[in-house]
Design an enzyme around this catalytic site. Sequence first.
Site, PDB file in Angstrom:
ATOM      1  N   TYR A   1       5.016  31.687  85.674  1.00  0.00           N
ATOM      2  CA  TYR A   1       5.375  32.659  84.634  1.00  0.00           C
ATOM      3  C   TYR A   1       4.676  33.990  84.884  1.00  0.00           C
ATOM      4  O   TYR A   1       3.582  34.025  85.431  1.00  0.00           O
ATOM      5  CB  TYR A   1       5.039  32.153  83.227  1.00  0.00           C
ATOM      6  CG  TYR A   1       3.615  31.690  83.013  1.00  0.00           C
ATOM      7  CD1 TYR A   1       3.198  30.416  83.392  1.00  0.00           C
ATOM      8  CD2 TYR A   1       2.678  32.524  82.404  1.00  0.00           C
ATOM      9  CE1 TYR A   1       1.895  29.986  83.175  1.00  0.00           C
ATOM     10  CE2 TYR A   1       1.368  32.089  82.181  1.00  0.00           C
ATOM     11  CZ  TYR A   1       0.992  30.820  82.578  1.00  0.00           C
ATOM     12  OH  TYR A   1      -0.294  30.392  82.364  1.00  0.00           O
TER      13      TYR A   1
ATOM     14  N   MET B   1       2.991  37.578  83.363  1.00  0.00           N
ATOM     15  CA  MET B   1       2.292  37.992  82.139  1.00  0.00           C
ATOM     16  C   MET B   1       1.702  39.391  82.218  1.00  0.00           C
ATOM     17  O   MET B   1       1.570  39.965  83.300  1.00  0.00           O
ATOM     18  CB  MET B   1       1.211  36.973  81.779  1.00  0.00           C
ATOM     19  CG  MET B   1       0.117  36.812  82.809  1.00  0.00           C
ATOM     20  SD  MET B   1      -1.155  35.655  82.242  1.00  0.00           S
ATOM     21  CE  MET B   1      -1.927  36.605  80.938  1.00  0.00           C
TER      22      MET B   1
ATOM     23  N   HIS C   1     -12.914  33.147  80.717  1.00  0.00           N
ATOM     24  CA  HIS C   1     -11.618  32.643  81.191  1.00  0.00           C
ATOM     25  C   HIS C   1     -11.806  31.726  82.409  1.00  0.00           C
ATOM     26  O   HIS C   1     -11.276  30.625  82.464  1.00  0.00           O
ATOM     27  CB  HIS C   1     -10.705  33.821  81.538  1.00  0.00           C
ATOM     28  CG  HIS C   1      -9.525  33.454  82.373  1.00  0.00           C
ATOM     29  ND1 HIS C   1      -8.393  32.895  81.834  1.00  0.00           N
ATOM     30  CD2 HIS C   1      -9.302  33.542  83.707  1.00  0.00           C
ATOM     31  CE1 HIS C   1      -7.538  32.661  82.805  1.00  0.00           C
ATOM     32  NE2 HIS C   1      -8.061  33.040  83.956  1.00  0.00           N
TER      33      HIS C   1
HETATM   34  O1  76R Z   1      -9.973  33.250  90.914  1.00  0.00           O
HETATM   35  C1  76R Z   1     -10.950  32.632  90.439  1.00  0.00           C
HETATM   36  O2  76R Z   1     -11.060  31.394  90.458  1.00  0.00           O
HETATM   37  C2  76R Z   1     -12.039  33.420  89.791  1.00  0.00           C
HETATM   38  C3  76R Z   1     -11.973  33.373  88.331  1.00  0.00           C
HETATM   39  C4  76R Z   1     -10.593  33.758  87.835  1.00  0.00           C
HETATM   40  C5  76R Z   1     -10.001  35.039  87.821  1.00  0.00           C
HETATM   41  C6  76R Z   1     -10.572  36.353  88.323  1.00  0.00           C
HETATM   42  C7  76R Z   1      -9.644  32.847  87.258  1.00  0.00           C
HETATM   43  C8  76R Z   1      -9.836  31.474  87.139  1.00  0.00           C
HETATM   44  N1  76R Z   1      -8.544  33.559  86.855  1.00  0.00           N
HETATM   45  C9  76R Z   1      -8.722  34.890  87.187  1.00  0.00           C
HETATM   46  C10 76R Z   1      -7.828  35.939  86.966  1.00  0.00           C
HETATM   47 MN1  76R Z   1      -6.954  32.836  85.810  1.00  0.00          MN
HETATM   48  N2  76R Z   1      -5.357  32.080  84.857  1.00  0.00           N
HETATM   49  C11 76R Z   1      -4.424  32.827  84.169  1.00  0.00           C
HETATM   50  C12 76R Z   1      -3.598  31.933  83.425  1.00  0.00           C
HETATM   51  O3  76R Z   1      -1.850  31.055  80.213  1.00  0.00           O
HETATM   52  C13 76R Z   1      -2.798  31.874  80.045  1.00  0.00           C
HETATM   53  O4  76R Z   1      -3.391  31.989  78.941  1.00  0.00           O
HETATM   54  C14 76R Z   1      -3.181  32.759  81.176  1.00  0.00           C
HETATM   55  C15 76R Z   1      -2.511  32.360  82.486  1.00  0.00           C
HETATM   56  C16 76R Z   1      -4.008  30.631  83.700  1.00  0.00           C
HETATM   57  C17 76R Z   1      -3.427  29.365  83.178  1.00  0.00           C
HETATM   58  C18 76R Z   1      -5.119  30.753  84.611  1.00  0.00           C
HETATM   59  C19 76R Z   1      -5.821  29.668  85.123  1.00  0.00           C
HETATM   60  N3  76R Z   1      -6.196  34.722  85.621  1.00  0.00           N
HETATM   61  C20 76R Z   1      -6.685  35.839  86.216  1.00  0.00           C
HETATM   62  C21 76R Z   1      -5.796  36.952  85.931  1.00  0.00           C
HETATM   63  C22 76R Z   1      -5.963  38.369  86.435  1.00  0.00           C
HETATM   64  C23 76R Z   1      -6.503  39.172  85.274  1.00  0.00           C
HETATM   65  C24 76R Z   1      -7.282  40.398  85.631  1.00  0.00           C
HETATM   66  O5  76R Z   1      -7.752  40.534  86.768  1.00  0.00           O
HETATM   67  O6  76R Z   1      -7.462  41.213  84.688  1.00  0.00           O
HETATM   68  C25 76R Z   1      -4.795  36.459  85.122  1.00  0.00           C
HETATM   69  C26 76R Z   1      -3.621  37.215  84.552  1.00  0.00           C
HETATM   70  C27 76R Z   1      -5.060  35.062  84.930  1.00  0.00           C
HETATM   71  C28 76R Z   1      -4.288  34.214  84.154  1.00  0.00           C
HETATM   72  N4  76R Z   1      -7.726  30.934  86.059  1.00  0.00           N
HETATM   73  C29 76R Z   1      -8.897  30.587  86.692  1.00  0.00           C
HETATM   74  C30 76R Z   1      -7.024  29.772  85.786  1.00  0.00           C
HETATM   75  C31 76R Z   1      -7.780  28.655  86.283  1.00  0.00           C
HETATM   76  C32 76R Z   1      -7.317  27.189  86.209  1.00  0.00           C
HETATM   77  C33 76R Z   1      -8.938  29.160  86.842  1.00  0.00           C
HETATM   78  C34 76R Z   1     -10.069  28.396  87.498  1.00  0.00           C
HETATM   79  C35 76R Z   1      -9.754  28.206  88.944  1.00  0.00           C
HETATM   80  C36 76R Z   1     -10.853  27.530  89.702  1.00  0.00           C
HETATM   81  O7  76R Z   1     -12.007  27.846  89.437  1.00  0.00           O
HETATM   82  O8  76R Z   1     -10.493  26.710  90.549  1.00  0.00           O
END
Ligand code: 76R
Length: 311
Positions: free
Chosen positions: A207, A209, A234
Amino acid sequence: MPKPWGAGFSQRTRFSGSWGAAVNAVVPIMKRMIPEMPIEVSLPPVPLTVEGASLLHQMMRFRWPAWRALDSAARSGILREAEVVLGAMEKPADGRQTALFSLLGHKGDLMFVHFRKSFEELERAQRELARLRLSDYLEPASSYLSIIELGLYESSSDTYAELARGGIKPYSEEWKNGIEAVLERHRKAMAPRLWPEVPGAKYICFYPMDRRRGESKNWYRESMSDRQRMMKEHGLIGRRYAGEVRQIISGSIGFDDWEWGVDLFAEDPLVFKKLIYEMRFDEVSAVYALFGTFYVGLRLPVAQLGTCLSM
Ligand code: 76R
């Protein structure tokens, strides 16, 4: 000899505190150096990012009536051609791969997910698919263009503060070289996450966003330290699902209608629901996230395409 920029950044000790602490440390120096420039202006609000694979998602509807009208010899000829070409594209080769998914619901029947080295290669992949006779039976339902992005919220403030401490003027040549050296180090260290294979899990959830840019709540007007804190929270929630879900975040500002693409891969689709539900309560989603259309599908190995389309 001044030491090359980026050389000292692996030691996080000097700026291990919050962005706010780093700013406090920097302010007196900045005031002395460039008294006319307020700190918010001199330190960029944008987090540093490193980019990897170019991504194209193509959602297609299958023209069942036209397909059904073919005799079985015509159908198997078309399938044979598709299996050869798509079979080759499916094999991961140095950051290049195309995976097929069978979509659930009315939003499309098949989703092609292309990972490539550049937009040029994506355009070629798109044409390779369009040239197949099978494409006469595929109708584009939607598509999404993006580039895998790792946001460096954790270290951006350290990097900016370190350069400021060194008396380097933001956006000067020296500053740009300093930033580039840091980014290059991150690109090397994160290469496996920037150029991944399409995860082999059974299910995909894709999806697009945005971060909200409303009148009262606007992500892009929040301070770097607040965004950094929220992104950290997050990440912590996400990490709890580490073994169950693979997430690939791709940036699409300037490329497509939303700001990010989210690809989640899991063996159990219930994990998508649990993870996304839990994240809804997280500040960065509860207050700032806006979502596009969700696509959920099952991985379809090219070898099973014929069975999937059999009559
Ligand atoms: O990449 C990394 O593991 C570092 C931490 C991290 C970042 C920088 C991270 C971890 N995310 C990052 C950035 Mn994410 N993420 C989403 C969604 O449904 C929702 O509410 C939001 C959709 C999910 C489900 C998700 C999952 N993430 C981002 C960004 C960029 C935003 C910005 O830079 O301003 C978005 C839009 C976003 C959205 N995120 C994680 C996850 C998961 C499961 C992790 C942990 C991954 C891991 O540690 O293995």
